[in-house]
Design a protein around this motif. Structure first.
Motif, PDB file in Angstrom:
ATOM      1  N   LEU B 232       0.834  -1.202   0.000  1.00 49.90           N
ATOM      2  CA  LEU B 232       0.000   0.000   0.000  1.00 49.90           C
ATOM      3  C   LEU B 232       0.871   1.255   0.000  1.00 49.90           C
ATOM      4  CD1 LEU B 232      -2.829  -0.969   2.482  1.00 49.90           C
ATOM      5  CD2 LEU B 232      -3.008  -0.645   0.026  1.00 49.90           C
ATOM      6  N   ILE B 233       1.947   1.227   0.766  1.00 47.13           N
ATOM      7  CA  ILE B 233       2.837   2.386   0.805  1.00 47.13           C
ATOM      8  C   ILE B 233       3.427   2.642  -0.581  1.00 47.13           C
ATOM      9  CG2 ILE B 233       5.032   3.242   1.708  1.00 47.13           C
ATOM     10  CD1 ILE B 233       4.374   2.010   4.342  1.00 47.13           C
ATOM     11  N   VAL B 236       0.838   4.246  -2.787  1.00 44.19           N
ATOM     12  CA  VAL B 236       0.583   5.656  -2.517  1.00 44.19           C
ATOM     13  C   VAL B 236       1.757   6.521  -2.953  1.00 44.19           C
ATOM     14  CG1 VAL B 236       0.289   7.346  -0.679  1.00 44.19           C
ATOM     15  CG2 VAL B 236      -1.027   5.241  -0.655  1.00 44.19           C
ATOM     16  N   LEU B 240      -1.733   6.845  -6.679  1.00 38.17           N
ATOM     17  CA  LEU B 240      -2.831   5.893  -6.816  1.00 38.17           C
ATOM     18  C   LEU B 240      -3.301   5.839  -8.263  1.00 38.17           C
ATOM     19  CD1 LEU B 240      -5.148   6.368  -3.719  1.00 38.17           C
ATOM     20  CD2 LEU B 240      -4.107   4.271  -4.509  1.00 38.17           C
ATOM     21  N   LEU B 277       6.926   7.715   3.781  1.00 38.91           N
ATOM     22  CA  LEU B 277       5.556   7.882   3.309  1.00 38.91           C
ATOM     23  C   LEU B 277       4.979   9.213   3.766  1.00 38.91           C
ATOM     24  CD1 LEU B 277       2.939   6.694   2.023  1.00 38.91           C
ATOM     25  CD2 LEU B 277       2.348   5.925   4.297  1.00 38.91           C
ATOM     26  N   PRO B 285       1.378  14.829  -2.055  1.00 40.59           N
ATOM     27  CA  PRO B 285       0.312  13.894  -1.711  1.00 40.59           C
ATOM     28  C   PRO B 285      -0.200  13.081  -2.889  1.00 40.59           C
ATOM     29  CG  PRO B 285      -0.393  16.163  -1.333  1.00 40.59           C
ATOM     30  CD  PRO B 285       1.018  16.226  -1.782  1.00 40.59           C
ATOM     31  N   GLY B 286       0.013  13.587  -4.106  1.00 40.73           N
ATOM     32  CA  GLY B 286      -0.471  12.805  -5.230  1.00 40.73           C
ATOM     33  C   GLY B 286       0.444  11.660  -5.562  1.00 40.73           C
TER      34      GLY B 286
ATOM     35  N   ARG C  80      -5.248  16.507   3.946  1.00 40.93           N
ATOM     36  CA  ARG C  80      -4.718  16.656   2.603  1.00 40.93           C
ATOM     37  C   ARG C  80      -4.872  15.384   1.780  1.00 40.93           C
ATOM     38  NH1 ARG C  80       0.978  19.014   2.374  1.00 40.93           N
ATOM     39  NH2 ARG C  80       0.091  19.708   0.413  1.00 40.93           N
ATOM     40  N   VAL C  81      -5.158  14.283   2.430  1.00 41.73           N
ATOM     41  CA  VAL C  81      -5.300  13.045   1.679  1.00 41.73           C
ATOM     42  C   VAL C  81      -6.736  12.563   1.782  1.00 41.73           C
ATOM     43  CG1 VAL C  81      -2.934  12.285   1.843  1.00 41.73           C
ATOM     44  CG2 VAL C  81      -4.475  11.770   3.687  1.00 41.73           C
ATOM     45  N   MET C  85      -6.248   6.933   0.209  1.00 47.32           N
ATOM     46  CA  MET C  85      -4.896   7.307   0.613  1.00 47.32           C
ATOM     47  C   MET C  85      -4.862   7.562   2.098  1.00 47.32           C
ATOM     48  SD  MET C  85      -2.868   9.268  -2.316  1.00 47.32           S
ATOM     49  CE  MET C  85      -2.984  10.784  -1.486  1.00 47.32           C
ATOM     50  N   VAL C  88      -4.269   4.316   3.884  1.00 40.96           N
ATOM     51  CA  VAL C  88      -2.864   3.933   3.900  1.00 40.96           C
ATOM     52  C   VAL C  88      -2.080   4.795   4.876  1.00 40.96           C
ATOM     53  CG1 VAL C  88      -0.777   3.727   2.522  1.00 40.96           C
ATOM     54  CG2 VAL C  88      -2.986   3.173   1.527  1.00 40.96           C
ATOM     55  N   ALA C  92      -0.129   3.491   8.145  1.00 38.60           N
ATOM     56  CA  ALA C  92       1.295   3.720   8.355  1.00 38.60           C
ATOM     57  C   ALA C  92       1.540   4.421   9.684  1.00 38.60           C
ATOM     58  CB  ALA C  92       1.865   4.556   7.207  1.00 38.60           C
TER      59      ALA C  92
END
Lengths: 250, 296, 302
Positions: B232-233, B236, B240, B277, B285-286, C80-81, C85, C88, C92
């Motif tokens: 998942l990390i 991201v 995504l 991350l 963030p994208g 912000r997410v 996301m 995740v 984390a």
């Protein structure tokens, strides 16, 4: 009331709104028309602060609000409806209006704890009045998602008024309505004006626009191409060209 | 830091990048499902390990060449992928992302428990190819088995990109991801495309599971959760929905993981991955390849 | 008897964990960080009673506030997410907290022993309850006093304007913003409140188990935290309680009848539940049906 100066918005290479100057006087009903894609909804979004400006200014009652966040603009007196209705479906009709009471006065007039932690049993005369005006009183406890389309449109309008705005932006409120509903809409808009509310009306329904507005501005490809009274705009050749195109050699 | 330490650190980064190909494959799997269905399949890493287990168990007692085991893992992965779609996604209303999130969590637990039950929780040895090959390049050693894992991973990614961007199936998949209703109106069967997407990602996942087993030398049910988190990390960080992003992020995480481990030891290693991350989430963030913002 | 009291204690603490996720889920944020706040609450409360000699209630309050502060700090970047996301990122974060406590050593000399968190070994000898003569029943009642308090508070919130605003944000942020709601403030507040509740749960957890270690606060606990409100239904707090009772009861009681198969069936059960009732056990439809049932019964009785 509202002034747009040099309003510009680019999305990548697309000039959605291109250097638009517009003034809306206090208490008037201004119509905003133009072919699809001419930038009308984008202008509404810019006025409300949902998109950042590429350049230009939005000035409300003399104050530059270009950098003010959207929810604060509501507190300052601007409200809007959405073209595709965006109600809170899982909340009741009553709750939809309740959560939208966010004008500066409403926030100031009430004790913080009471405003947030107070239950619905307290009589809210203002919400009930709004429901009566929009003929939704009988659906008070119905989930918004379960309403008929016409009722949802009325609730959308009612919610915009819940914060007692000075300026209301109506984004194609007549879409999908039959003649009777449009007559009711016309009546409600006029009633609103008598209460001193300024209205910016985006519409495709030509008869409604011509009947109810004081002035009209016409957009095409993000630029303002005409402005004036309904009669003036109707006669304007540029407007006809925008909607119907130019004559080509046969 | 003296010269030998420097060589060792570069060596571990290199090993990490090679292993990172498996993270890249996992990241691709997560990102593909997200790209097409706009949902996350949390059971993907567990299913990948499960596919690797399946390949072992099917061929148990048979002295099969490793290549066959890997192939079988990929195929099992595809089968498990289709099952995951049917059980976890097919009948749940699209507008309810929380429900599919939970159903994939349920599947994750289910797959883990099946693995534990059938193997009594004992780790199994996994075959590797070229494990006794070591190429020397100056002061560095390149492990044959890791290079094979890397090469196979790259081949898989190339095939996948070709599939998505050069075939009609890939076109249909991309159409469904952008406008499902319109795609259906054009005659594309959403269910079929979705099943196929899950099968394809399942194959990729099965291969990833096999590669992980080959690189580590063994399989254990304890792998599922850490791999899920890492996968998942990687997704991201890569962005995504972006496959090139997942690839680069996978290699990046693989390499950095070993670097952190070299300098700060195993117990702190993952902490730094989390910090990496968070750094991305704050500054980008994208992800590496953020999708461009649209009009709406 | 002690066995059942122990079960009720676990249900109580897990209900707090579920309620902390409930708050955050209402605003549309899926947070897998609640286990991290739970862990912070556990370690802080433990350290305060064991190392600093605090009584239990101030320790719990302080632990809740620390966890809440941490949640507030997480709440801002979380804005912000969006959507997945956030899942995740919060996962984390939870893992980072767990890894932190895995590496955390802080031991002091107390009464001839070295006490305190000890890295991978965990934090042993959190013996406030036994040392002060609390019986298992006392502890259980104490835990449930907190649970009832939190449930009452959230029930009240649900019926107030705050609850409606939270749900409005969860439904449609854009519409909420355009109606004048300060979405940032709402989301961060929800996250903070969730952190406070989780911290309280963690503090209680540390004291009734007397021994905590990092492994307990991993991804599985984090998923349980959101599983309870999702499976129970987000329309009211009792759904979460029901889900906790069902899941923990099933998992622990199921031990007796199904032996090792309980874990296997548990995963399958979740999958089945989400297919059959995607909106959770107690959703708006179920509540409406229940109301109708009660109304009919009243009419029949009258």
């Amino acid at each position: 009331m509202l002034e747009l100066k040099g309003l510009t918005k680019h999305f990548g290479g697309v000039r959605a709104v291109d250097n638009v100057d517009l003034s809306v006087a206090q208490g008037e009903i201004l119509g905003l028309i133009g072919p699809n894609g001419s930038g009308k909804s984008t202008i509404v979004n810019l006025i409300c602060g949902l998109f950042p400006l590429t350049s230009g200014q939005v000035i409300l009652r003399g104050t530059d609000i270009s950098q003010v966040p959207p929810h604060t603009r509501v507190g300052m007196g601007i409200a809007r409806t959405f073209q595709n209705i965006r109600l809170f479906g899982q909340l009741t009709v009553w709750q939809n209006l309740w959560v939208a009471q966010n004008s500066a006065e409403q926030v100031g007039n009430e004790n913080f704890l009471r405003r947030w932690l107070g239950g619905p049993r307290r009589a809210r005369a203002d919400i009930d009045r709004a429901l009566a005006f929009f003929d939704l009183a009988h659906k008070r406890d119905e989930l918004a998602a379960n309403l008929a389309f016409g009722e949802q449109r009325r609730l959308e309008f009612a919610r915009a008024l819940a914060a007692r705005p000075a300026l209301v932006l109506l984004d194609e409120p007549a879409a999908g309505m039959n003649a009777e509903e449009i007559d009711q809409l016309d009546a409600r808009i006029r009633k609103l004006r008598t209460e001193g509310v300024t209205i910016l009306l985006i519409e495709h329904h030509v008869e409604l626009v011509m009947a109810v507005t004081d002035r009209i501005a016409v957009l095409n490809f993000g630029q303002k191409i005409a402005e004036g009274t309904p009669a003036e705009v109707q006669a304007n050749p540029l407007v006809r060209e925008a909607y119907l195109g130019t004559a080509t050699a046969a | 830091m003296d010269y030998l330490d420097f060589i060792d650190s570069v060596q571990s980064v290199a090993d990490g990048v090679l292993f990172g190909a498996t993270y890249a494959l996992l990241g691709i799997g997560f990102t593909l499902i997200f790209g097409v269905m706009h949902k996350i399949n949390l059971s993907f890493a567990a299913a990948s390990i499960g596919a690797a287990y399946a390949s072992l168990l099917i061929l148990a007692g048979v002295k099969a060449p490793p290549a066959l085991v890997f192939l079988l893992a990929a195929l099992c992965g595809g089968g498990i992928g289709a099952l995951v779609y049917l059980v976890g996604f097919r009948f749940i209303p699209l507008a309810n992302p929380l429900a599919t999130l939970m159903s994939t969590v349920g599947l994750l637990l289910l797959i883990d428990e099946i693995i534990v039950h059938t193997t009594q929780g004992v780790p199994l040895n996994y075959p590797a190819l070229f494990s006794d090959v070591i190429i020397r390049a100056g002061p560095f050693n390149l492990r044959g088995d890791l290079m094979f894992v890397f090469a196979l991973g790259c081949a898989c990614m190339t095939l996948l990109l070709a599939l998505l961007y050069r075939t009609r199936l890939g076109l249909a998949t991309r159409a469904v991801s952008q406008q499902p209703v319109a795609a259906e109106l054009c005659g594309i069967s959403i269910t079929n495309v979705n099943i196929l997407t899950f099968v394809i990602t399942g194959v990729v996942g099965g291969l990833a599971g096999a590669m992980i087993g080959a690189a580590i030398g063994m399989l254990s049910p304890l792998l599922s959760l850490p791999l899920t988190v890492k996968g998942l990390i990687v997704t991201v960080i890569g962005g995504l929905g972006s496959i090139p992003g997942a690839i680069i992020a996978g290699l990046l995480v693989g390499g950095l993981e070993n670097l952190f481990q070299f300098f700060r030891g195993v117990s702190e290693r993952d902490l730094y991955i989390m910090l990496l991350l968070f750094a991305f989430l704050v500054f980008r963030p994208g992800g590496l390849f953020a999708p461009r913002a649209g009009r709406d | 008897m002690d066995f059942y009291l122990g079960l009720i204690q676990i249900i109580g603490v897990h209900t707090l964990l579920g309620l902390s996720a409930y708050c955050v889920l209402l605003t549309g944020q899926v947070s897998l960080a609640q286990a991290g706040f739970f862990a912070i609450g556990a370690y802080v409360a433990g350290m305060l009673t064991v190392l600093a000699g605090w009584p239990i209630i101030p320790a719990l309050i302080a632990a809740s506030l620390v966890a809440g502060a941490m949640a507030c700090a997480v709440g801002f970047p979380a804005l912000r997410v969006k959507g997945l996301m956030l899942v995740v990122a919060t996962t984390a974060f939870g893992e980072a907290v767990r890894l932190f406590f895995f590496n955390f050593n802080y031991q002091l000399e107390r009464g001839g022993f070295r006490l305190g968190p000890h890295g991978g070994e965990g934090f042993r000898q959190i013996r406030y309850f036994p040392e002060h003569g609390w019986s298992t029943l006392d502890v259980m009642l104490f835990i449930w006093a907190v649970v009832v308090l939190v449930m009452a508070a959230l029930w009240w919130m649900d019926r107030s304007r705050a609850g409606a605003v939270l749900r409005a944000v969860g439904e449609d942020e854009l519409a909420a913003q355009s109606s004048g709601i300060n979405v940032t403030a709402v989301k961060v507040t929800a996250m903070t409140v969730g952190g406070v509740i989780a911290g309280a749960g963690g503090g209680l957890f540390a004291h009734y188990t007397t021994h905590i270690e990092h492994v307990q606060f991993g991804v599985v606990l984090a998923t349980f935290a959101v599983a309870y409100p999702i499976l129970g239904g987000l329309s009211n707090v009792f759904g979460t309680l029901l889900a906790v009772i069902f899941i923990q009861g099933f998992l622990i009681e199921g031990l007796r009848f199904m032996g090792d198969w309980r874990n296997l069936l548990f995963g399958g059960l979740i999958v089945l539940a989400m297919n059959v009732r995607p909106r959770g056990l107690i959703d708006a439809g179920a509540i409406a049906a229940l109301r109708r049932l009660l109304r009919n019964k009243e009419r029949a009785g009258a």
